[in-house]
Each structure stands twice: as structure tokens, then as C-alpha cells.
Design an enzyme around this catalytic site. Sequence first.
Site, PDB file in Angstrom:
ATOM      1  N   THR A  70       0.831  -1.209   0.000  1.00 45.36           N
ATOM      2  CA  THR A  70       0.000   0.000   0.000  1.00 45.36           C
ATOM      3  C   THR A  70       0.866   1.260   0.000  1.00 45.36           C
ATOM      4  O   THR A  70       0.711   2.142  -0.855  1.00 45.36           O
ATOM      5  CB  THR A  70      -0.893   0.000   1.268  1.00 45.36           C
ATOM      6  OG1 THR A  70      -1.626  -1.216   1.295  1.00 45.36           O
ATOM      7  CG2 THR A  70      -1.848   1.171   1.282  1.00 45.36           C
ATOM      8  N   VAL A 114       5.273   7.286  12.469  1.00 44.41           N
ATOM      9  CA  VAL A 114       4.341   7.687  13.529  1.00 44.41           C
ATOM     10  C   VAL A 114       3.310   8.656  12.985  1.00 44.41           C
ATOM     11  O   VAL A 114       3.657   9.703  12.425  1.00 44.41           O
ATOM     12  CB  VAL A 114       5.088   8.352  14.714  1.00 44.41           C
ATOM     13  CG1 VAL A 114       4.110   8.640  15.853  1.00 44.41           C
ATOM     14  CG2 VAL A 114       6.233   7.488  15.198  1.00 44.41           C
ATOM     15  N   GLU A 172      -2.534  -2.978   9.791  1.00 40.82           N
ATOM     16  CA  GLU A 172      -1.275  -3.694   9.612  1.00 40.82           C
ATOM     17  C   GLU A 172      -1.561  -5.051   8.949  1.00 40.82           C
ATOM     18  O   GLU A 172      -2.706  -5.525   8.958  1.00 40.82           O
ATOM     19  CB  GLU A 172      -0.635  -3.959  10.978  1.00 40.82           C
ATOM     20  CG  GLU A 172      -0.263  -2.705  11.740  1.00 40.82           C
ATOM     21  CD  GLU A 172       0.747  -1.861  11.000  1.00 40.82           C
ATOM     22  OE1 GLU A 172       1.859  -2.327  10.761  1.00 40.82           O
ATOM     23  OE2 GLU A 172       0.409  -0.721  10.647  1.00 40.82           O
ATOM     24  N   LYS A 231       4.506   3.307  18.528  1.00 40.35           N
ATOM     25  CA  LYS A 231       4.625   4.709  18.106  1.00 40.35           C
ATOM     26  C   LYS A 231       4.874   5.613  19.317  1.00 40.35           C
ATOM     27  O   LYS A 231       5.660   6.561  19.249  1.00 40.35           O
ATOM     28  CB  LYS A 231       3.355   5.134  17.377  1.00 40.35           C
ATOM     29  CG  LYS A 231       3.191   4.462  16.009  1.00 40.35           C
ATOM     30  CD  LYS A 231       1.797   4.652  15.461  1.00 40.35           C
ATOM     31  CE  LYS A 231       1.635   4.048  14.069  1.00 40.35           C
ATOM     32  NZ  LYS A 231       0.242   3.969  13.642  1.00 40.35           N
TER      33      LYS A 231
HETATM   34  N1  HSE Z   1      -2.001   0.327  10.932  1.00 39.75           N
HETATM   35  C1  HSE Z   1      -1.603   1.654  11.201  1.00 39.75           C
HETATM   36  C2  HSE Z   1      -2.820   2.427  11.714  1.00 39.75           C
HETATM   37  C3  HSE Z   1      -1.064   2.289   9.946  1.00 39.75           C
HETATM   38  O1  HSE Z   1      -3.944   1.931  11.593  1.00 39.75           O
HETATM   39  O2  HSE Z   1      -2.649   3.505  12.249  1.00 39.75           O
HETATM   40  C4  HSE Z   1      -0.114   3.405  10.195  1.00 39.75           C
HETATM   41  O3  HSE Z   1       0.945   3.076  11.019  1.00 39.75           O
END
Ligand code: HSE
Length: 433
Positions: A14, A133, A191, A206
Site C-alpha cells: 500500500t 508515527v 497492519e 509509536k
Molecule cells: N495500521 C496503522 C494504523 C497504519 O492503523 O494507524 C499506520 O501506522
Amino acid sequence: MNEPVRVGVVGMGTVGSGVVRLLVESADHIERHAGRPIVVEKAVVKDLAKARSVDVPGGRLSADWRDVSRDPSISVAALLVGGLEPARTIMIDLLEHGKDVVTANKALLAEHGPELFELARRKGRSIAFEAAVAGGIPIVAAIGECLAANRIESIRGILNGTSNFILTRMEEDGADYADVLKLAQEKGFAEADPAMDVDGTDATQKLAILAHLAFGVWVPWAEIPRTGIDGLDLDLLTYAGELGYRIRLVAVATRSDGRLAMRVAPALVRIGTPLAETRGAYNAVSIVGDAVGRMFFHGLGAGQMPTASAVVADIIDTVVGRAAITFRTTGVLSADTPAARIAGVDMQERHFLRIRVKDRPGVLARITGILGEHGISIASVIQHEAGQGGDANVPLVIMTHPCGTTALRKAVDHIDASDVVSGRSVCLSVLED
Ligand code: HSE
């Protein structure tokens, strides 16, 4: 015309596809900022045969990352492979071969950051990670550079777009948790393993990175107390709404008296405040600095183009030399970074409790009595009627006055061990501003 800079993009999922699209479609604009053209020399994919949403000339596609690390014409590599392996091996190989690296992989940085940053320093290379982040929000630059004059007192943030998307769809449309999670995956927010989104892992990793930038210490992410949204249900969102709150997955790091308190957990946030108004895949970060006061950042924290926006900005920073200067001067994750332990700081907050109790005389007095024994003062109590299903249990919703988390946990354990309660109670912090 200045010589072009050749970039390798490792990982065409993506985010990687979004990065290539931006580099191609906004080439003129990017060249103006970088002072020279930036061209995609190699794009590394898992499967050469797979159809792609973005066109890369055939000769520039490869299934082997070594085609980037071994290509002397490539100076910058965007590492956009998720997870720990092979991402760690690829990052080491890229640095060993003299590439400056840009990445969005926060799990990799949170798990192996000290080792990788040390290697980059030894090799005279830089690692830039704005996209790791809060997606498109430039929070890494904001804390690491723009707010450098401040002693940061606290960070509070919604750092996982998937969780926020799920919570807002549930509260606004009464949507089913599993259906919305599937939609978040389809939209490219989640993810590869969406458990990391909903169990709080992603937000915690993060937070570890932001806390490092803000407080100059390194807290292993796994030591940060973490609760995800996977234990929530629609009733909780409804009860919070009746009291004038929404539920958000909030990451918190505060420093007081030299002690650092951190956690990631669902919390009630008052409707009308910025965190409560952060909807969908948006992220938000509220920071208090001693000179600047409170600042609020808001923007899309997940998804293809917002994340690609941050990656490409880092590529430009690397090309013009800013990333190397920042990397050298800020000493981010250097050997001198002190490891920190989180203090068992007892945050004094209001709390929201949902207790499932047996609907019979004396139960309410028993529950309030236990809270009283633990020194917890009650601000309000709502007992909802039993539903149509003939369930003998009814939900009791209690809002406390500010109290320490430790005392409250003890009280809730005591309540849950009593014979008037069914199942485990839910206990959430309440953030008023
Ligand atoms: N899976 C993460 C989220 C994507 O939903 O924030 C960005 O790090």
C-alpha cells in the site's frame, strides 16, 4: 540541470505503491523542493507477476532487495516492508552498502532501533522515519526539531488509525466490530496482522518512538502498559455517549518530578474536545511544551497517500542533506541514550466503570460500599434496565471523582471477586480536556 538522485523502493504494498505514484506524478513539484530530479531506479516487489496499481517500467522491477543495496547508482532507499523480518536484515544490508534509509516501519524501529541507528552512525548514513508515527502528520519533525527549545511535559495521542476508524464507525453507525475491521483492512489502514492495531501494539510502538524524541530516553515498548480496543463493545460506547463522552484509544506519556508515566488504553474523552472530534482514520497528537504551551496536531494517520506524503518528504530531506544533519545533531537513539523505566506513577483521574451486576436488593449498596472502603468517591451512578433477553444481570455504570489508578484497580478486583458481579468489569480513564 542537476543530476537526478536515484532511489530504490523496497516493498510495493500500500505505502510503497503510493510513494512511487507520488514520485512519478508529482515529479516536477518534488524536483523544485529537492533541487534535482528524484527518480525511482528500482522497485522491489514480492511477486513480479502480480498486477500493480502503479506503473513501474519493467526493467526497474525486481524481486530481490539486493538489486537496490548492490546498485552503486542508488543513494537513497525507502524501506517499506512491514514486520521485523526480513525488514531488519534488509535495513542492515542497505546501511552496510552505504544507502541512506527512509522507513515507515515503526515495529522495526521500536524493536531494533538502537542497533540500527548505531549501525547507520558507524556507516555515516541516516535513517529518516517521519512516516513511522501518525502517518501524514509531521510529528517526528515537530517534536525532534520544531519544538526543540521546549521541555516537553506531556504527549497525548490517537496514534492508530484503524482503531479510531473502528470506534467511530461503531459509535456513529452502530456498525459491527468485525465488519468495520474488515473494511479498515480493505482501505489499507490496518497492519498485515490487524491484531497489532486493535490490541494496542501499534500505538504503543509509536508512543515509544515519540517519547524518545520528546524525553530523550528509550523505553522498550513492551514495558509500556497497553490495552487495546478489542475488549470494548457497542454498549460501552453508548453509555459513554449518554454521559457526554466518546471512547478513543489514547496513548499517554507525561513527565512530572523527573518521573515518566506512559500507557496506551481506551479512555473516555469529553465530546467537543479535540481528541473526541478526531474521527475515522485520523490521528491526533496533543503536546504540552514548557515554552510553547499546548499544541494540537491532527491529520490522516493511516492509508496510502498520507503515509506516502511523509515518506516522500523524508526522501526529499535526505536528498537535500537535511536528514543527515538532523540525524547527526539530534543524536536520536544514540549509544548515549539512557534506557528508562516507567515509574509506577499513580495518575489521578476520573474513571468510568461498567459492572454487570445481579439485579437484586442490596447489590448497589454492596458495590458502592467496596468503592468507599478503597477511598473511591462516586460522582454518578446509572443502572440500566435489564434487556428483553431475560438476562439476570444488569449493567451498572459508575463515574468516579478523581482517584489514583492503583486504588481503583484494587477496588475493581475486590468488586469482581464478589458474588453479585458477573464477568470482569470494564474500567476506563476519563480525560476531560
Ligand atoms: N495500521 C496503522 C494504523 C497504519 O492503523 O494507524 C499506520 O501506522
